[in-house]
Design a protein around this motif. Sequence first.
Motif, PDB file in Angstrom:
ATOM      1  N   PRO A 282      -1.196  -7.353   0.749  1.00 44.91           N
ATOM      2  CA  PRO A 282      -0.126  -6.463   0.288  1.00 44.91           C
ATOM      3  C   PRO A 282       1.150  -6.765   1.056  1.00 44.91           C
ATOM      4  O   PRO A 282       1.114  -7.293   2.171  1.00 44.91           O
ATOM      5  N   PHE A 283       2.291  -6.412   0.474  1.00 46.39           N
ATOM      6  CA  PHE A 283       3.573  -6.782   1.087  1.00 46.39           C
ATOM      7  C   PHE A 283       3.748  -6.180   2.468  1.00 46.39           C
ATOM      8  O   PHE A 283       4.331  -6.814   3.352  1.00 46.39           O
ATOM      9  N   ASP A 284       3.277  -4.949   2.692  1.00 46.10           N
ATOM     10  CA  ASP A 284       3.454  -4.346   4.011  1.00 46.10           C
ATOM     11  C   ASP A 284       2.725  -5.142   5.095  1.00 46.10           C
ATOM     12  O   ASP A 284       3.231  -5.313   6.205  1.00 46.10           O
ATOM     13  N   GLU A 285       1.537  -5.664   4.764  1.00 46.32           N
ATOM     14  CA  GLU A 285       0.800  -6.488   5.721  1.00 46.32           C
ATOM     15  C   GLU A 285       1.501  -7.832   5.912  1.00 46.32           C
ATOM     16  O   GLU A 285       1.564  -8.363   7.024  1.00 46.32           O
ATOM     17  N   GLU A 286       2.030  -8.377   4.832  1.00 46.45           N
ATOM     18  CA  GLU A 286       2.765  -9.641   4.919  1.00 46.45           C
ATOM     19  C   GLU A 286       3.994  -9.502   5.808  1.00 46.45           C
ATOM     20  O   GLU A 286       4.278 -10.362   6.652  1.00 46.45           O
ATOM     21  N   ALA A 287       4.735  -8.405   5.644  1.00 43.74           N
ATOM     22  CA  ALA A 287       5.937  -8.188   6.442  1.00 43.74           C
ATOM     23  C   ALA A 287       5.594  -8.043   7.923  1.00 43.74           C
ATOM     24  O   ALA A 287       6.327  -8.533   8.792  1.00 43.74           O
ATOM     25  N   LYS A 288       4.486  -7.383   8.222  1.00 46.53           N
ATOM     26  CA  LYS A 288       4.067  -7.247   9.620  1.00 46.53           C
ATOM     27  C   LYS A 288       3.698  -8.596  10.215  1.00 46.53           C
ATOM     28  O   LYS A 288       4.010  -8.887  11.380  1.00 46.53           O
ATOM     29  N   LEU A 289       3.033  -9.440   9.427  1.00 44.03           N
ATOM     30  CA  LEU A 289       2.651 -10.763   9.920  1.00 44.03           C
ATOM     31  C   LEU A 289       3.875 -11.627  10.198  1.00 44.03           C
ATOM     32  O   LEU A 289       3.934 -12.327  11.204  1.00 44.03           O
ATOM     33  N   VAL A 290       4.849 -11.591   9.284  1.00 40.55           N
ATOM     34  CA  VAL A 290       6.068 -12.379   9.475  1.00 40.55           C
ATOM     35  C   VAL A 290       6.773 -11.957  10.765  1.00 40.55           C
ATOM     36  O   VAL A 290       7.173 -12.796  11.578  1.00 40.55           O
ATOM     37  N   TYR A 291       6.909 -10.646  10.962  1.00 38.30           N
ATOM     38  CA  TYR A 291       7.585 -10.170  12.172  1.00 38.30           C
ATOM     39  C   TYR A 291       6.756 -10.497  13.411  1.00 38.30           C
ATOM     40  O   TYR A 291       7.322 -10.854  14.459  1.00 38.30           O
ATOM     41  N   GLY A 292       5.443 -10.380  13.319  1.00 38.86           N
ATOM     42  CA  GLY A 292       4.584 -10.680  14.460  1.00 38.86           C
ATOM     43  C   GLY A 292       4.682 -12.138  14.889  1.00 38.86           C
ATOM     44  O   GLY A 292       4.704 -12.443  16.093  1.00 38.86           O
ATOM     45  N   VAL A 293       4.749 -13.046  13.921  1.00 40.36           N
ATOM     46  CA  VAL A 293       4.892 -14.468  14.240  1.00 40.36           C
ATOM     47  C   VAL A 293       6.209 -14.731  14.952  1.00 40.36           C
ATOM     48  O   VAL A 293       6.264 -15.427  15.973  1.00 40.36           O
TER      49      VAL A 293
ATOM     50  N   ASN B   8       0.834  -1.192   0.000  1.00 38.05           N
ATOM     51  CA  ASN B   8       0.000   0.000   0.000  1.00 38.05           C
ATOM     52  C   ASN B   8       0.874   1.250   0.000  1.00 38.05           C
ATOM     53  O   ASN B   8       2.026   1.213   0.442  1.00 38.05           O
ATOM     54  N   GLU B   9       0.327   2.341  -0.484  1.00 38.12           N
ATOM     55  CA  GLU B   9       1.056   3.612  -0.524  1.00 38.12           C
ATOM     56  C   GLU B   9       1.475   4.012   0.886  1.00 38.12           C
ATOM     57  O   GLU B   9       0.655   4.123   1.797  1.00 38.12           O
ATOM     58  N   GLY B  10       2.779   4.199   1.078  1.00 41.15           N
ATOM     59  CA  GLY B  10       3.296   4.576   2.384  1.00 41.15           C
ATOM     60  C   GLY B  10       3.442   3.427   3.357  1.00 41.15           C
ATOM     61  O   GLY B  10       3.812   3.636   4.506  1.00 41.15           O
ATOM     62  N   GLY B  11       3.165   2.196   2.916  1.00 44.03           N
ATOM     63  CA  GLY B  11       3.230   1.053   3.820  1.00 44.03           C
ATOM     64  C   GLY B  11       4.589   0.403   3.913  1.00 44.03           C
ATOM     65  O   GLY B  11       4.834  -0.382   4.826  1.00 44.03           O
ATOM     66  N   VAL B  12       5.474   0.707   2.976  1.00 43.36           N
ATOM     67  CA  VAL B  12       6.789   0.089   2.971  1.00 43.36           C
ATOM     68  C   VAL B  12       7.830   1.136   2.603  1.00 43.36           C
ATOM     69  O   VAL B  12       7.541   2.081   1.871  1.00 43.36           O
ATOM     70  N   LEU B  13       9.029   0.995   3.136  1.00 40.16           N
ATOM     71  CA  LEU B  13      10.093   1.956   2.852  1.00 40.16           C
ATOM     72  C   LEU B  13      10.595   1.804   1.422  1.00 40.16           C
ATOM     73  O   LEU B  13      10.602   0.702   0.874  1.00 40.16           O
ATOM     74  N   PRO B  14      11.037   2.896   0.817  1.00 37.55           N
ATOM     75  CA  PRO B  14      11.678   2.779  -0.500  1.00 37.55           C
ATOM     76  C   PRO B  14      12.940   1.932  -0.405  1.00 37.55           C
ATOM     77  O   PRO B  14      13.594   1.892   0.628  1.00 37.55           O
ATOM     78  N   ALA B  15      13.267   1.244  -1.480  1.00 35.57           N
ATOM     79  CA  ALA B  15      14.493   0.442  -1.629  1.00 35.57           C
ATOM     80  C   ALA B  15      14.451  -0.876  -0.874  1.00 35.57           C
ATOM     81  O   ALA B  15      15.439  -1.593  -0.849  1.00 35.57           O
ATOM     82  N   VAL B  16      13.319  -1.227  -0.232  1.00 31.45           N
ATOM     83  CA  VAL B  16      13.222  -2.546   0.400  1.00 31.45           C
ATOM     84  C   VAL B  16      13.304  -3.627  -0.663  1.00 31.45           C
ATOM     85  O   VAL B  16      14.042  -4.597  -0.541  1.00 31.45           O
ATOM     86  N   ALA B  17      12.526  -3.468  -1.724  1.00 27.52           N
ATOM     87  CA  ALA B  17      12.569  -4.366  -2.887  1.00 27.52           C
ATOM     88  C   ALA B  17      11.819  -3.682  -4.015  1.00 27.52           C
ATOM     89  O   ALA B  17      10.722  -3.157  -3.801  1.00 27.52           O
TER      90      ALA B  17
ATOM     91  N   VAL C 109       7.992  -4.713  -4.763  1.00 30.67           N
ATOM     92  CA  VAL C 109       6.916  -4.509  -3.800  1.00 30.67           C
ATOM     93  C   VAL C 109       6.657  -3.038  -3.511  1.00 30.67           C
ATOM     94  O   VAL C 109       5.662  -2.700  -2.872  1.00 30.67           O
ATOM     95  N   TYR C 110       7.536  -2.158  -3.982  1.00 36.62           N
ATOM     96  CA  TYR C 110       7.338  -0.734  -3.714  1.00 36.62           C
ATOM     97  C   TYR C 110       6.349  -0.154  -4.718  1.00 36.62           C
ATOM     98  O   TYR C 110       6.492  -0.369  -5.918  1.00 36.62           O
ATOM     99  N   PRO C 111       5.307   0.543  -4.263  1.00 33.41           N
ATOM    100  CA  PRO C 111       4.302   1.091  -5.194  1.00 33.41           C
ATOM    101  C   PRO C 111       4.907   2.113  -6.135  1.00 33.41           C
ATOM    102  O   PRO C 111       5.551   3.059  -5.721  1.00 33.41           O
ATOM    103  N   GLN C 112       4.701   1.913  -7.447  1.00 36.30           N
ATOM    104  CA  GLN C 112       5.201   2.824  -8.466  1.00 36.30           C
ATOM    105  C   GLN C 112       4.110   3.822  -8.817  1.00 36.30           C
ATOM    106  O   GLN C 112       3.017   3.436  -9.222  1.00 36.30           O
ATOM    107  N   LYS C 113       4.410   5.100  -8.680  1.00 39.33           N
ATOM    108  CA  LYS C 113       3.433   6.130  -9.002  1.00 39.33           C
ATOM    109  C   LYS C 113       3.338   6.316 -10.502  1.00 39.33           C
ATOM    110  O   LYS C 113       4.305   6.152 -11.238  1.00 39.33           O
ATOM    111  N   ASP C 114       2.137   6.672 -10.955  1.00 33.58           N
ATOM    112  CA  ASP C 114       1.921   6.940 -12.361  1.00 33.58           C
ATOM    113  C   ASP C 114       2.609   8.250 -12.735  1.00 33.58           C
ATOM    114  O   ASP C 114       2.326   9.296 -12.167  1.00 33.58           O
ATOM    115  N   ILE C 115       3.520   8.184 -13.675  1.00 29.79           N
ATOM    116  CA  ILE C 115       4.271   9.381 -14.074  1.00 29.79           C
ATOM    117  C   ILE C 115       3.334  10.448 -14.624  1.00 29.79           C
ATOM    118  O   ILE C 115       3.466  11.634 -14.344  1.00 29.79           O
ATOM    119  N   ALA C 116       2.367  10.026 -15.402  1.00 30.87           N
ATOM    120  CA  ALA C 116       1.441  10.987 -16.000  1.00 30.87           C
ATOM    121  C   ALA C 116       0.612  11.694 -14.937  1.00 30.87           C
ATOM    122  O   ALA C 116       0.249  12.856 -15.087  1.00 30.87           O
TER     123      ALA C 116
END
Length: 205
Positions: A93-104, A31-40, A43-50
């Motif tokens: 979404p990847f940000d939710e997946e990453a939170k679940l992995v860390y939570g487990v 999700n937008e703002g859910g993951v840091l840039p350069a993580v991968a 999985v990082y949301p790409q904004k529409d250039i237009a």
Amino acid sequence: MTIYSLYIYDRHCTCVYYHDWHRAKPPRIANEGGVLPAVAPQVYPQKDIAATDPSRRNTLSSSSGVVIAVNDEVPRTPLPGATQRVPANAGLPFDEEAKLVYGVVLSLRNMVKKLSGRDETFVNYRTSTYKLHLYETLSGYKFIMLSDPNADSLRFVMRQIYAGPFLEYVVRNPLTQMDSKEHGIDSEYFRTSTDRMIRGLSVFN
């Protein structure tokens, strides 16, 4: 036996790096703002250039005057009887997946400490489809790797990643911001070295 993916979390419980290899279903964009840039990149949301740059929305060719696009803002209505296509990688979404992995990992580590005492440490657990391996550094970084359930312990692999590429290209690199809440591990050398190291393992294939 094979290796599926690698997560790295910093001391702030934030996922700062992700890499996958034999993952059956690709990760969903965060999700937008859910993951840091350069993580991968995948999985990082790409904004529409237009959408972000109005100058890129020119509908006329400057040399020929031929119309390229008309009514770009008009919403498209699906044809009668047409069904909406669900993406093949529909899931968390990847940000939710990453939170679940860390939570487990956090929950199981706390449970092991409470039930077995401080001398016992949580290093891995296995399910019918995967095995999770944990390596935690003294500085608070957590390396989490998912592999085939029949794989042996991969703590030594994550320790090699930490002692080799991580220290060389991340910790000792003055251009890489450590403990930053704005960027993940933005080092192509680290990503390439880690990928080469994992692909060279006998357990990889």
